[in-house]
Enzyme design. Sequence first.
Site, PDB file in Angstrom:
ATOM      1  CD  GLU A 172      37.869  -5.522  13.631  1.00  0.00           C
ATOM      2  OE1 GLU A 172      37.848  -6.739  13.393  1.00  0.00           O
ATOM      3  OE2 GLU A 172      38.697  -5.005  14.399  1.00  0.00           O
TER       4      GLU A 172
ATOM      5  CB  CYS B  82      44.330  -5.349  14.649  1.00  0.00           C
ATOM      6  SG  CYS B  82      44.239  -4.638  13.043  1.00  0.00           S
TER       7      CYS B  82
HETATM    8  N1  SAH Z   1      49.137  -2.401   8.062  1.00  0.00           N
HETATM    9  C1  SAH Z   1      49.451  -1.314   8.911  1.00  0.00           C
HETATM   10  C2  SAH Z   1      48.314  -0.855   9.799  1.00  0.00           C
HETATM   11  C3  SAH Z   1      47.422  -1.886  10.422  1.00  0.00           C
HETATM   12  S1  SAH Z   1      47.978  -2.788  11.824  1.00  0.00           S
HETATM   13  C4  SAH Z   1      50.693  -1.629   9.720  1.00  0.00           C
HETATM   14  O1  SAH Z   1      51.204  -2.735   9.615  1.00  0.00           O
HETATM   15  O2  SAH Z   1      51.173  -0.753  10.410  1.00  0.00           O
HETATM   16  C5  SAH Z   1      48.139  -1.645  13.125  1.00  0.00           C
HETATM   17  C6  SAH Z   1      49.220  -2.003  14.116  1.00  0.00           C
HETATM   18  O3  SAH Z   1      48.844  -3.128  14.931  1.00  0.00           O
HETATM   19  C7  SAH Z   1      50.531  -2.410  13.470  1.00  0.00           C
HETATM   20  O4  SAH Z   1      51.608  -1.845  14.202  1.00  0.00           O
HETATM   21  C8  SAH Z   1      50.506  -3.911  13.610  1.00  0.00           C
HETATM   22  O5  SAH Z   1      51.787  -4.461  13.468  1.00  0.00           O
HETATM   23  C9  SAH Z   1      49.893  -4.060  14.964  1.00  0.00           C
HETATM   24  N2  SAH Z   1      49.322  -5.376  15.272  1.00  0.00           N
HETATM   25  C10 SAH Z   1      48.721  -6.256  14.464  1.00  0.00           C
HETATM   26  N3  SAH Z   1      48.336  -7.347  15.138  1.00  0.00           N
HETATM   27  C11 SAH Z   1      48.683  -7.135  16.415  1.00  0.00           C
HETATM   28  C12 SAH Z   1      48.545  -7.910  17.595  1.00  0.00           C
HETATM   29  N4  SAH Z   1      47.977  -9.111  17.591  1.00  0.00           N
HETATM   30  N5  SAH Z   1      49.017  -7.373  18.747  1.00  0.00           N
HETATM   31  C13 SAH Z   1      49.601  -6.151  18.762  1.00  0.00           C
HETATM   32  N6  SAH Z   1      49.762  -5.390  17.688  1.00  0.00           N
HETATM   33  C14 SAH Z   1      49.318  -5.879  16.510  1.00  0.00           C
END
Ligand code: SAH
Length: 346
Positions: free
Chosen positions: A93, A331
Amino acid sequence: MEQTDILSFSKDELSAAIAEMGEKSFRAKQIYEWLHIKKVTDFSQMSNISAQFREELSRKFCVKSLKIKKRLVSGIDNTVKYLYELPDGQAVESVLMEYKHGNSLCISSQVGCKMGCRFCASTIAGWVRNLEPSEMLLQIYETERDSGRHVDSIVMMGIGEPLDNFDNVVKFLEILNSGGEGMSLRHLSLSTCGVVDKIYRLAELKLGVTLSISLHAATDEKRSAIMPINNRFGLQELMKACDDYFKSTGRRISFEYSLIEGVNDTDDSADELIKLIGRRNCHINLIPINEIKERDFKKSRFVERFQKRLTDAGLNATVRRTLGADINAACGQLRRDSAAEDKPAY
Ligand code: SAH
């Protein structure tokens, strides 16, 4: 013979490959421009290269491309969410968002993810493979082509853990920096759940990338309960790596904190965060959690209260604006839903 992915070559690698074919170095420069400035999708479009050499190139190399599998356009704020199909049929995505300062594109770095964060949809079905540098670049190139909009900044916050695909991500950054986007890597934010050894390596490269840390809890006990990476690298080690990154690059760290009801949104949690951050010069990005159907984490009702407690203590904390609310998918959710649709219905 399988053809090599020419879009993943750095400038130097391309020069070496072209020299090996017995051509002058200006040819490599021309080809690099066709690929990364004019962004052609086929060798036949490289009009200042002889037909014979184009033929030779297409025997040895291929120009990869992505297909749009799904495109969701918000009726509220011009947010566009893409599900891109990769050459091997996998999907990732990208999300194009419009801010006052320009268009920002959120890109993926892996197919799936190994990190196992409890609240994240990208990790539920596990990790499939790393993205090639070309597959990260193409998310930008294809989005610009399709939308007719210029991408001004990039956030690596889509599917995957960028620091778990370190070499390909660094090569992607180098190509982006020396390509046609004219983009200083200051306009790129790399988000990590906290792969500490790789944060040090990234700092050493001095690429000027803005580092975002997915923090989400300020004690080891609370953080380990929702983010398995914390068992490998605890908070003290993580904060030390952040300080090192700030010291060696001069780039202020951004901490992401997604608020989950009853898990990390109480006054006590805010006080723990205030204590952890101390007097660090950084930014805290509060995000109301995106609820995903596979988990029962709920959005916090105390986002403003939490923010006020931080700002009253002198911290620089803002709440992330929700964009594309009508096409909202957490995400990794679009990829998961699409994989489910692709399964035969019997
Ligand atoms: N792996 C990396 C980047 C991808 S996730 C990381 O962990 O930073 C991007 C961001 O979205 C991260 O801060 C992650 O913790 C957050 N994230 C993932 N799932 C989420 C959700 N359901 N609600 C809010 N933030 C979320």
